[in-house]
Each structure stands twice: as C-alpha cells, then as structure tokens.
Motif scaffolding. Structure first.
Motif, short mmCIF file in Angstrom:
data_model
loop_
_atom_site.label_atom_id
_atom_site.label_comp_id
_atom_site.label_asym_id
_atom_site.label_seq_id
_atom_site.Cartn_x
_atom_site.Cartn_y
_atom_site.Cartn_z
N GLN A 1 46.44 -33.24 44.67
CA GLN A 1 46.30 -31.82 44.92
C GLN A 1 46.10 -30.95 43.78
O GLN A 1 45.53 -29.80 43.79
N GLN A 2 46.26 -31.48 42.55
CA GLN A 2 45.84 -30.69 41.33
C GLN A 2 44.28 -30.82 41.11
O GLN A 2 43.93 -29.91 40.94
N PHE A 3 43.72 -32.07 41.48
CA PHE A 3 42.28 -31.88 41.40
C PHE A 3 41.66 -30.76 42.45
O PHE A 3 40.77 -30.05 42.26
N ALA A 4 42.38 -30.73 43.94
CA ALA A 4 41.90 -29.88 44.66
C ALA A 4 41.82 -28.37 44.24
O ALA A 4 40.94 -27.68 44.57
N TYR A 5 42.99 -28.10 43.54
CA TYR A 5 43.25 -26.96 43.17
C TYR A 5 42.21 -26.46 42.17
O TYR A 5 41.81 -25.44 42.26
N VAL A 6 41.94 -27.52 41.16
CA VAL A 6 41.14 -27.16 39.98
C VAL A 6 39.81 -26.83 40.55
O VAL A 6 38.78 -26.09 40.24
N ALA A 7 39.46 -27.91 41.54
CA ALA A 7 37.96 -27.79 42.11
C ALA A 7 37.74 -26.65 42.81
O ALA A 7 36.75 -25.82 42.83
N SER A 8 38.84 -26.25 43.86
CA SER A 8 38.66 -24.74 44.41
C SER A 8 38.30 -23.57 43.51
O SER A 8 37.91 -22.82 43.82
N HIS A 9 39.27 -23.94 42.42
CA HIS A 9 38.89 -22.54 41.33
C HIS A 9 37.68 -22.48 40.98
O HIS A 9 36.99 -21.59 40.67
N ASP A 10 37.14 -23.80 40.34
CA ASP A 10 35.87 -24.01 39.78
C ASP A 10 34.64 -23.46 40.80
O ASP A 10 33.94 -22.91 40.48
N LEU A 11 34.93 -23.76 42.26
CA LEU A 11 33.95 -23.22 43.12
C LEU A 11 34.08 -21.90 43.37
O LEU A 11 32.97 -21.48 43.85
N LYS A 12 35.10 -21.45 43.33
CA LYS A 12 35.51 -19.96 43.70
C LYS A 12 34.71 -19.16 42.70
O LYS A 12 34.29 -17.64 42.92
N GLU A 13 34.70 -19.64 41.42
CA GLU A 13 34.37 -18.79 40.17
C GLU A 13 32.86 -18.22 40.13
O GLU A 13 32.65 -16.99 40.25
N PRO A 14 31.87 -19.07 40.62
CA PRO A 14 30.34 -18.59 40.68
C PRO A 14 30.36 -17.68 42.00
O PRO A 14 29.46 -16.75 41.96
N LEU A 15 31.17 -17.86 43.01
CA LEU A 15 31.06 -16.92 44.31
C LEU A 15 31.45 -15.42 43.98
O LEU A 15 30.89 -14.42 44.29
N ARG A 16 32.57 -15.48 42.84
CA ARG A 16 33.01 -14.13 42.47
C ARG A 16 31.94 -13.44 41.79
O ARG A 16 31.71 -12.33 41.90
N MET A 17 31.17 -14.42 40.89
CA MET A 17 30.18 -13.59 39.95
C MET A 17 28.90 -13.16 41.02
O MET A 17 28.60 -12.03 40.63
N VAL A 18 28.63 -13.88 41.90
CA VAL A 18 27.68 -13.47 42.86
C VAL A 18 27.97 -12.14 43.61
O VAL A 18 27.13 -11.11 43.75
N THR A 19 29.07 -12.31 44.13
CA THR A 19 29.67 -10.89 44.72
C THR A 19 29.81 -9.64 43.99
O THR A 19 29.41 -8.65 44.38
N SER A 20 29.96 -10.07 42.53
CA SER A 20 30.03 -8.91 41.63
C SER A 20 28.69 -8.19 41.38
O SER A 20 28.49 -6.97 41.31
N TYR A 21 27.71 -9.20 41.35
CA TYR A 21 26.28 -8.85 40.99
C TYR A 21 25.93 -8.06 42.29
O TYR A 21 24.98 -6.98 42.32
N LEU A 22 26.21 -8.49 43.69
CA LEU A 22 25.68 -7.82 44.68
C LEU A 22 26.43 -6.35 44.89
O LEU A 22 25.54 -5.44 45.26
N GLY A 23 27.35 -6.22 44.57
CA GLY A 23 28.38 -5.07 44.71
C GLY A 23 27.47 -4.02 43.63
O GLY A 23 27.38 -2.89 43.72
N LEU A 24 27.17 -4.72 42.36
CA LEU A 24 26.49 -3.80 41.38
C LEU A 24 25.04 -3.51 41.75
O LEU A 24 24.75 -2.13 41.73
N LEU A 25 24.30 -4.09 42.58
CA LEU A 25 23.04 -3.94 42.98
C LEU A 25 23.19 -2.76 44.16
O LEU A 25 22.55 -1.65 44.26
#
Length: 440
Positions: A403-427
C-alpha cells in the motif's frame, strides 16, 4: 549378698516353690480343661475350666473319674496304648457332661513322675464341638455346591491341593472343550490350555492359596481350547476349607473377557492414533469439569509445550500460570462464559513453553450440558498456531508495504501529469491573448 560380696544362690526349695506358683497360675487360668490324673484314670485335680466344661465341681470330677467323663470306644483304647508306649498321646475323643450330653474334644495327655517318685498323668481337653459342626456344615454345603457347579452359567472348577479336579461346570466344557475326564490333573490341563508364563503364574497363585499365603486370587489368562481357539479369561479363586480327608480345596471361576480385551486393544490403538495426530498437528486435547474446575486429562501437552510427562500437573491453575499475563484476564472471562453456555467456543491467546518461548494457540472448546441445560463437561483442543500468526503478520506487513509503494508510485505518476496540465493551461491563456489568428 554374702560378706565376701558373692551372690547367694537360690535354695532348691525356693526354685520348687516358684515353679509350683507358675504351674498353679497356668492351671487356674487356662481356657482349656486341665486334669491331673493317675494312669488308671483317677482324677486328682481339675481346674476351673474343666469344672465349667463338664458341669461338675472338682470333687464331683474326682469322684467320677475317667470312666464317667469319657466315652469308652476304640479311639480311647488307641490313645491309652499310645500314651503307654510313647509317654504322650494326642487324639480326638468323645466326652460326657454331667447332664449326659456328649461333645467332641481334642485331648493331649502325658506321663510324668513327680518329686516323690509317683507316676502321674496330665490331660488337657479342648471342646471342638463348634469346629466339628462347622466342618460338617462345610461338608454338607460342599456336596450341595458340587451338585450346583454343573449347571453354573460360567466356567467353575473344584480342585484339591494335590491337583485332583473334583468337578467342573458344563460351561467350562462348552467354552474349552475339556471334560472332567480330560482334567483329572489340573497341572496337566494348565500345561495344555494356558499360554506361556501364565501357566507358572497360575501354579504359583494356587500354591499360595493352599499354603495360606493368599486369601484369594484374581488374574487374567490366555486360554487355549481343545480346537486351538484362543480366549482371554479373568480367573478368580479362593480356598474356603478342607474336605473330610483333610485336603484343602479351592473353588475357581472364570469369566470370558475376550471381547472386552479386544475392545480395549482397539481403544488403545485409537488412543495411539489420536496421540500421533495431536503430535503431528502440535495440539493437545483436554477434558474438565467446569463446576469443580477439575482437569481430567491434558493429552499432548508435553509436546505442545515441551514438558516431560512427569512435569505436567492436571490442574487449571497449572495451565493458567503459562498464559501470557496480558491475555490471562481475557481467558478467565472466556472460561466463565464457556462454563455457562453450551456450545462451541474459540479463543486465541499466548502460552509460554518450557523453553520460555511465547506461542500463539487456538483453544477450541465444546461445552456439554445435561438435560437441564447445565454445563457438566468441557472438552477441547489447543493447537499451536504460532507459524500461522507469523505468516499472517508477514502478509499484513507485505500488504502495508504494498500500500505504501502504491501510494508513492501513484504520487510519482501524478506529478508529471500535473506539470503537463499546467503547461497546457498556460498555452491556452497565451493563445487567448494573441491577436494573430495564425498564432492561435
């Protein structure tokens, strides 16, 4: 003591006087009739027991003499001849009381010479009437018993001390195939019908009965029938008396316990299987009375907790002393519930082995009740589940890590998506502010 310090020796007259006093005391206090007589039968003295036995005073006995108080027969003549030849005699004779009634007496008589050289005789008489009546009753009962033996429903034998078999029951013949004709000697039958060391055991016990060392015996024997069929007997015997010819006899009875022995063997095998199963599963089985708190059995506790059998105490307190202190209150409360409510119950707690190791155990108990609903017995098993608990803890730990690994992995996978979303919003915002539609 003389003047020289030597010890004065008693005078002969003093010795004689002392002997006379001792004789007089024995004479007066004897429970048997004692007579001082002459060889011709004249009675010189008679003690109080003699007077009571014959119902006469001493003077009356002196006047009567031997010819009046003794019945003259062949036995008396033989006793007098023996005394004349050997100086003493013992016999059983018939005596006559004052009222004319007779009784059987055992008499011992001897010849001696007194201090003045006069030849005299002594006679001691013991009334054996009651003994003779008892022996007669035994003979009568023995005859009746012999007649009754034949129809006894179990094997019965009547045997005398020299080995002769006088009677056996029909059941004896039916069970073994041996008839009275085959059993004139009990020793021969023992050799034919009893296996191994059992034959010597029977002989030793019977010898003890005849010698009076044992009052009764009860032994188990392996017996072989005429056809070779093997049976187990429970054999009991006692020696109630003697026959008319003086031989002691015994009465023996047997019960066929073949089926019982077979059932015991099967039960023993079942118990062995149970113990092996308990050992293989590292479990113990117990039984107890909840009312008295009495523990009847704890089979297998020695390998569950690594104790020697002689170290185990059958008590609830002994078991409670091995329960983990943090679990003891819970266990006691659970026991009270189990003791009151019929049915099945399960409880997990920790107990300490002899080595000091704490084990997790699962206690599966069943409360048995009587028709009124009261719990009268508790039976159950206690199984070592330490390995299972460790496995469960390992699985839980692995699940927590996953469960701890899944939480960490989920957090790490969500971080790039948040960056992409931010860039798209800026564009999108930049494009909205641009006047050039081509740039958009």
């Amino acid at each position: 003591m003389s003047a020289e310090g030597s010890v004065d020796k008693p005078q002969p007259s003093g010795i004689v006087k002392g002997c006379e006093e001792r004789y007089r005391s024995l004479f007066e206090n004897s429970l048997d009739a004692v007579f001082l007589t002459r060889p011709d039968g004249m009675i010189l003295e008679a003690n109080p027991a003699a007077q009571q036995m014959f119902g006469m005073t001493e003077d009356e006995l002196k006047a009567a003499g031997r010819d009046v108080i003794m019945v003259h027969d062949e036995r008396l003549d033989a006793a007098l001849r023996e005394r004349s030849q050997k100086g003493r005699a013992r016999a059983e004779l018939t005596f006559r009381r004052r009222d004319g009634s007779t009784f059987q007496g055992e008499v011992t008589s001897g010849v001696f010479t007194d201090a003045d050289g006069t030849i005299k005789t002594s006679m001691i008489v013991r009334d054996i009437s009651e003994r003779r009546r008892a022996e007669g009753a035994i003979r009568s009962n023995l005859e009746q018993f012999q007649r009754g033996i034949e129809d006894a429903p179990i094997p019965v034998i009547l045997q005398v001390e020299d080995g002769e078999v006088l009677q056996i029951s029909k059941a004896w013949t039916e069970m073994t195939g041996y008839t009275i004709g085959d059993m004139r000697s009990f020793d021969e039958w023992v050799d034919k019908a009893i296996y191994g060391e059992g034959a010597n055991e029977v002989r030793d016990h019977l010898h003890g009965l005849f010698e009076g060392h044992e009052r009764s015996i009860n032994i188990e024997l392996d017996v072989r029938s005429v056809e070779g069929e093997r049976k187990n007997w429970s054999f009991s015997a006692s020696s109630p008396g003697v026959l008319e010819d003086g031989r002691r006899f015994i009465v023996g009875m047997a019960v066929d316990v073949t089926e019982r022995k077979r059932a015991e063997e099967e039960l023993k095998e079942s118990e062995t299987d149970l113990l092996l199963s308990l050992k293989a599963s590292r479990s113990m089985a117990y039984s107890m009375d909840p009312t008295t708190r009495t523990v009847h059995s704890m089979k297998g506790v020695e390998w569950l907790l690594d104790y020697e059998p002689n170290e185990v105490v059958l008590s609830l307190e002994w078991w409670n002393q091995r329960i983990h202190p943090d679990d003891l209150a819970m266990c006691r409360a659970a026991f009270e519930k189990i003791a009151e409510r019929p049915g099945e119950h399960k409880l997990i707690y920790r107990v300490q082995s002899k080595r000091g190791e704490w084990l997790f155990v699962e206690d599966s108990a069943t409360s048995l009740d009587d028709p009124t609903g009261k719990v009268t017995r508790i039976i159950g098993t206690v199984t070592d589940i330490t390995d299972r608990k460790r496995a469960e803890e390992e699985i839980k730990r692995s699940n927590d890590e996953l469960q701890q690994f899944a939480y960490v992995a989920s957090h790490d996978l969500k971080e790039p998506l948040r960056m992409v979303t931010s860039y798209l919003g800026l564009l999108e915002r930049n494009a909205a502010s641009c006047q050039d539609h081509k740039a958009r």
